[in-house]
Design a protein around this motif. Structure first.
Motif, mmCIF file in Angstrom:
data_model
loop_
_atom_site.group_PDB
_atom_site.id
_atom_site.type_symbol
_atom_site.label_atom_id
_atom_site.label_comp_id
_atom_site.label_asym_id
_atom_site.label_seq_id
_atom_site.Cartn_x
_atom_site.Cartn_y
_atom_site.Cartn_z
ATOM 1 N N ARG A 206 -0.910 3.260 -8.265
ATOM 2 C CA ARG A 206 -0.947 4.391 -9.211
ATOM 3 C C ARG A 206 -1.215 3.915 -10.632
ATOM 4 N NH1 ARG A 206 0.580 9.119 -7.351
ATOM 5 N NH2 ARG A 206 1.255 9.208 -5.186
ATOM 6 N N LEU A 207 -2.274 3.152 -10.774
ATOM 7 C CA LEU A 207 -2.643 2.609 -12.079
ATOM 8 C C LEU A 207 -3.894 3.275 -12.640
ATOM 9 C CD1 LEU A 207 -2.152 -1.171 -11.186
ATOM 10 C CD2 LEU A 207 -0.507 0.373 -12.285
ATOM 11 N N ALA A 208 -4.244 4.434 -12.090
ATOM 12 C CA ALA A 208 -5.489 5.083 -12.496
ATOM 13 C C ALA A 208 -5.499 5.405 -13.989
ATOM 14 C CB ALA A 208 -5.714 6.356 -11.685
ATOM 15 N N ASP A 209 -4.324 5.746 -14.549
ATOM 16 C CA ASP A 209 -4.308 6.088 -15.975
ATOM 17 C C ASP A 209 -4.617 4.884 -16.850
ATOM 18 O OD1 ASP A 209 -1.920 5.013 -15.027
ATOM 19 O OD2 ASP A 209 -0.765 5.863 -16.691
ATOM 20 N N SER B 27 0.863 -1.176 0.000
ATOM 21 C CA SER B 27 0.000 0.000 0.000
ATOM 22 C C SER B 27 0.894 1.217 0.000
ATOM 23 C CB SER B 27 -0.898 -0.018 1.234
ATOM 24 O OG SER B 27 -1.726 1.098 1.244
ATOM 25 N N ILE B 28 0.834 2.034 -1.005
ATOM 26 C CA ILE B 28 1.815 3.118 -1.129
ATOM 27 C C ILE B 28 1.201 4.498 -1.064
ATOM 28 C CG2 ILE B 28 3.328 1.658 -2.501
ATOM 29 C CD1 ILE B 28 2.472 3.260 -4.940
ATOM 30 N N GLU C 77 -11.198 -4.320 -3.544
ATOM 31 C CA GLU C 77 -9.775 -4.643 -3.558
ATOM 32 C C GLU C 77 -9.125 -4.253 -4.888
ATOM 33 O OE1 GLU C 77 -10.055 -8.487 -0.532
ATOM 34 O OE2 GLU C 77 -10.498 -8.690 -2.663
ATOM 35 N N LEU C 78 -9.879 -4.337 -5.971
ATOM 36 C CA LEU C 78 -9.361 -3.893 -7.262
ATOM 37 C C LEU C 78 -9.121 -2.387 -7.242
ATOM 38 C CD1 LEU C 78 -8.604 -4.307 -10.216
ATOM 39 C CD2 LEU C 78 -11.058 -4.174 -10.787
ATOM 40 N N LEU C 79 -10.066 -1.634 -6.647
ATOM 41 C CA LEU C 79 -9.885 -0.186 -6.541
ATOM 42 C C LEU C 79 -8.679 0.136 -5.665
ATOM 43 C CD1 LEU C 79 -13.605 0.955 -6.177
ATOM 44 C CD2 LEU C 79 -12.072 1.464 -8.087
ATOM 45 N N ASP C 80 -8.490 -0.638 -4.576
ATOM 46 C CA ASP C 80 -7.311 -0.433 -3.736
ATOM 47 C C ASP C 80 -6.031 -0.624 -4.545
ATOM 48 O OD1 ASP C 80 -8.869 0.056 -1.525
ATOM 49 O OD2 ASP C 80 -8.756 -1.997 -0.761
ATOM 50 N N LEU C 81 -6.008 -1.680 -5.363
ATOM 51 C CA LEU C 81 -4.827 -1.953 -6.189
ATOM 52 C C LEU C 81 -4.547 -0.796 -7.143
ATOM 53 C CD1 LEU C 81 -2.651 -3.993 -7.221
ATOM 54 C CD2 LEU C 81 -4.378 -4.759 -8.869
ATOM 55 N N VAL C 82 -5.600 -0.310 -7.795
ATOM 56 C CA VAL C 82 -5.438 0.783 -8.762
ATOM 57 C C VAL C 82 -4.901 2.024 -8.069
ATOM 58 C CG1 VAL C 82 -6.686 2.351 -10.295
ATOM 59 C CG2 VAL C 82 -7.185 -0.096 -10.347
ATOM 60 N N GLU C 83 -5.445 2.337 -6.891
ATOM 61 C CA GLU C 83 -5.008 3.545 -6.190
ATOM 62 C C GLU C 83 -3.613 3.367 -5.599
ATOM 63 O OE1 GLU C 83 -8.313 4.060 -3.447
ATOM 64 O OE2 GLU C 83 -8.967 5.800 -4.601
ATOM 65 N N ASP D 42 -7.065 16.136 5.370
ATOM 66 C CA ASP D 42 -7.728 17.249 4.691
ATOM 67 C C ASP D 42 -8.004 16.969 3.224
ATOM 68 O OD1 ASP D 42 -5.190 17.250 3.801
ATOM 69 O OD2 ASP D 42 -4.746 19.345 4.273
ATOM 70 N N SER D 43 -7.568 15.815 2.687
ATOM 71 C CA SER D 43 -7.831 15.517 1.282
ATOM 72 C C SER D 43 -8.631 14.236 1.099
ATOM 73 C CB SER D 43 -6.505 15.396 0.529
ATOM 74 O OG SER D 43 -5.748 14.304 1.019
ATOM 75 N N ARG D 44 -9.196 13.710 2.204
ATOM 76 C CA ARG D 44 -9.894 12.436 2.094
ATOM 77 C C ARG D 44 -11.175 12.542 1.279
ATOM 78 N NH1 ARG D 44 -8.982 9.733 8.103
ATOM 79 N NH2 ARG D 44 -6.736 9.487 7.893
ATOM 80 N N ASP D 45 -11.817 13.700 1.361
ATOM 81 C CA ASP D 45 -13.033 13.869 0.564
ATOM 82 C C ASP D 45 -12.717 13.809 -0.922
ATOM 83 O OD1 ASP D 45 -14.529 14.051 2.813
ATOM 84 O OD2 ASP D 45 -14.579 16.244 2.842
ATOM 85 N N SER D 46 -11.655 14.510 -1.352
ATOM 86 C CA SER D 46 -11.303 14.487 -2.773
ATOM 87 C C SER D 46 -10.840 13.096 -3.175
ATOM 88 C CB SER D 46 -10.215 15.519 -3.051
ATOM 89 O OG SER D 46 -9.047 15.237 -2.288
ATOM 90 N N ALA D 47 -10.157 12.395 -2.273
ATOM 91 C CA ALA D 47 -9.741 11.027 -2.580
ATOM 92 C C ALA D 47 -10.949 10.128 -2.769
ATOM 93 C CB ALA D 47 -8.851 10.500 -1.454
#
Length: 643
Positions: free
Chosen positions: A634-637, A494-495, A625-631, A501-506
């Motif tokens: 850093r595989l969002a792109d 987990s990186i 868990e897939l969303l966790d992996l992407v985030e 203060d940025s959890r809402d945007s996350a």
């Protein structure tokens, strides 16, 4: 003939029995004069008229009562009232007329040629004309003093009644403290009344009859009820403070509740019952004991939970919470009168231990972030690599803030990681300035395979973790082929860790990713999953659903290759069926050289299906868990690239 008998009372002649002895004969029809007087009344004067009667005037009417033959008119003037007894004037029996001093408004005398009369005016508008003889001044003076004393009694009684009504109204309106104060004011009025009436010569005897102290019972009842209600209000206030995390005010409110309940118990009254008040006290004592131990329990629980977490990112967050809880605990138990449990010196030592653990967790995340930055840059994703360095900087800042405030001697550790982070950033920025462009990755439209430079350049001691599958390099000195466990899920990478203060945007970003993934068709979803594995250093091959047992083959090239079979099930909003897991198990068992198997799905996974996959060693990666992996990786792109 009228005789006025003055009774001094020093020899007991003013008692009711002494009066009969002084009169010496039976002058009334129904009994002696003492039979019409109270046992506690003391007689000051007796007017004895042989033939004279009593006249009452009022509302324009007048009526006279006279004794019958052989009887007399007697007027007893006591410390409480006038008692007029007219022998035989009421159908052969005595007519007895009591006139309380509290109803007397004025005393007069009237003198004629042959007689004197004593005139008594009442608040009912009546004038009683009584026979008199000799010097009536002593009687008049006594009556005036009694009337004045009783007038004071009446005035204070009215004030007491009004104040009692006010106290009751306050209690009914839910204002127990105001009710208690009003009840206390009643006691002040009673004391003032006793003092004022006591200034009269006859004051003590008037007070004995007026019995102002009888109001004290009503006051005690109000006080007890008000204090019991006040105790309940303090408990509710304590609950509100505790819910807001304000433990000191909560503790003070509970102490106020305990004091109020104890005061209520000490007051002699019937309501609320003793058992109910005792129950209140015991409940408050339990709450106090629980609250006094709460900071210790909160802090130790937070630390215990933090220590049970393996993932450094999550552990850092929990350790920060544990550190905050311990600092709160230290502040609450500090000082000689602090009611909260805990030894300040022991807590200080534990705070330093938590600081060490927190710095260790932060540096573990920084190490992962720097490794991710290296991988991302090697894959041509410089922007994401620099963002990973930025996150490492944030981690360093958090660690430095804690160290600077609580453990300055740990500063060298933070400095070392600052050097490492700056070095990694400098390397990335140097390559960008030198090359002026990012690397590119070739992809096959039909059968996709490839190895990234990150996969080739990894250290011999590095692990690859995808969807919970950890592959330690079998060539490394730390593990041999016999010890290799390609399905170990104990070390998820987990990186990222969004600041508060940025959890809402996350959360918004995560929701966007989720929407984009759900919008993919099945083919694009499979390509996306293959791209994720490939990005993390695996060779991937996509198979057509119509001709393959599985959807993707992922290979990790080393002295001993690691092969993972991957199935993709893209059915958002539907439940994953157990038959899908059974098919994966069968196909895996029929495939030679399959080291691990993974099922990636956007479907909802019922717990029995999840357990079935675990029982058969199928690594299941669900939607979250897939969303966790992407985030995390850093595989969002890649979500957009899969379109």
């Amino acid at each position: 003939m009228v005789e006025v008998i003055e009774l001094e009372g020093t020899d007991g002649s003013s008692s009711t029995a002494g009066i009969d002895d002084r009169l010496g004969e039976d002058y009334l029809a129904d009994g002696p004069l003492s039979s019409y007087l109270g046992d506690t009344e003391r007689v000051a004067f007796v007017i004895h008229a042989k033939r004279g009667g009593v006249t009452v005037e009022g509302d324009g009417d007048s009526e006279t009562y006279k004794p019958t033959r052989g009887h007399r008119t007697l007027v007893a003037i006591t410390d409480l009232r006038l008692v007029i007894a007219i022998g035989g004037a009421d159908a052969g029996g005595d007519r007895v007329i009591p006139i309380p001093f509290s109803s007397v408004t004025r005393i007069d005398t009237e003198s004629g040629l042959l007689r004197k009369r004593l005139l008594v005016h009442t608040e009912a508008g009546e004038q009683w004309s009584l026979p008199g003889g000799g010097d009536l001044q002593a009687i008049v003076s006594y009556l005036e003093e009694c009337t004045a004393a009783w007038s004071q009694v009446n005035r204070f009684a009215v004030r007491i009644d009004e104040q009692l009504a006010t106290a009751q109204d306050r209690l009914d309106d839910g204002e127990p403290d105001a009710a208690r104060q009003a009840a206390e004011e009643v006691l002040s009025v009673i004391a003032a009344g006793r003092e004022q009436v006591g200034t009269f010569d006859i004051g003590e005897r008037v007070l004995a009859h007026a019995d102002l102290d009888s109001y004290r019972e009503a006051v005690r009842a109000l006080q007890r009820r008000a204090l019991a209600t006040l105790a309940d209000d303090h408990v509710e206030r304590a609950d509100r403070y505790e819910a807001a995390g304000r433990l000191r005010p909560a503790h003070a409110a509970l102490r106020d509740a305990r004091d109020a309940a104890a005061q209520a118990r000490s007051i002699d009254a019937d309501q609320p019952p003793d058992g109910e008040i005792e129950g209140r006290l015991q409940s408050v004592e339990r709450d106090l004991a629980r609250l006094e131990d709460q900071p210790r329990e909160t802090a130790t629980t937070a630390l215990r939970e933090a220590e049970s977490i393996d993932d450094p990112q999550q552990r850092a967050r929990r350790l920060a919470d544990a550190l905050s809880a311990h600092r709160d605990w230290l502040g609450l138990c500090w000082g000689p009168d602090a009611p909260f449990a805990g030894d300040p010196e022991t807590i200080r030592e534990r705070v330093l231990e938590i600081v060490d653990a927190l710095v260790g967790a932060h540096t573990s995340v920084i190490e992962r972030l720097l490794a991710a930055a290296e991988r991302l840059h090697a894959n041509g994703r410089t922007e994401q690599a620099l963002a990973a360095c930025d996150e490492a900087d944030d981690r360093l800042a958090a660690a430095r803030e804690v160290v600077a405030e609580l453990a300055p001697d740990r500063e060298p550790t933070v400095v070392q990681w600052r050097i490492a982070t700056d070095h990694r950033r400098a390397l990335i920025e140097y390559d960008v300035s030198r090359d002026g462009s990012e690397h590119s990755i070739e992809r096959d439209d039909h059968v996709t395979s490839g190895r990234t430079s990150a996969g080739d350049d990894r250290s011999d001691h590095e692990e690859t973790i995808v969807a919970g599958i950890t592959a330690r390099d079998p060539d490394s000195a730390e593990s041999s082929g016999s010890d290799l466990d390609p399905t170990d899920t104990s070390s998820w990478v987990s990186i990222t860790d969004d600041p508060d203060d940025s959890r809402d945007s996350a959360a918004d970003h995560r929701a966007t990713l989720d929407t984009e993934i759900q919008a993919m068709d099945e083919s694009r979803f499979t390509e996306f999953i293959a791209a994720c594995w490939r990005e993390l250093g695996w060779e991937t091959t996509i198979f057509a659903h119509s001709s393959a047992k599985y959807d993707i083959m992922a290979i990790r090239r080393r002295a001993i290759d690691l092969r993972v079979l991957i199935w993709t099930v893209h059915t958002p909003g539907q439940d994953l069926e157990a038959s899908v897991v059974d098919r994966c198990v069968t196909d895996r068992d029929d495939t030679e050289r399959a080291d691990a198997a993974a099922l990636v799905t956007t479907a909802d996974v019922p717990e029995p299906v999840r357990q079935r996959a675990a029982d058969h060693d199928i690594k299941l990666l669900d939607r979250d868990e897939l969303l966790d992996l992407v985030e995390d990786e850093r595989l969002a792109d890649l979500v957009l690239d899969a379109e």
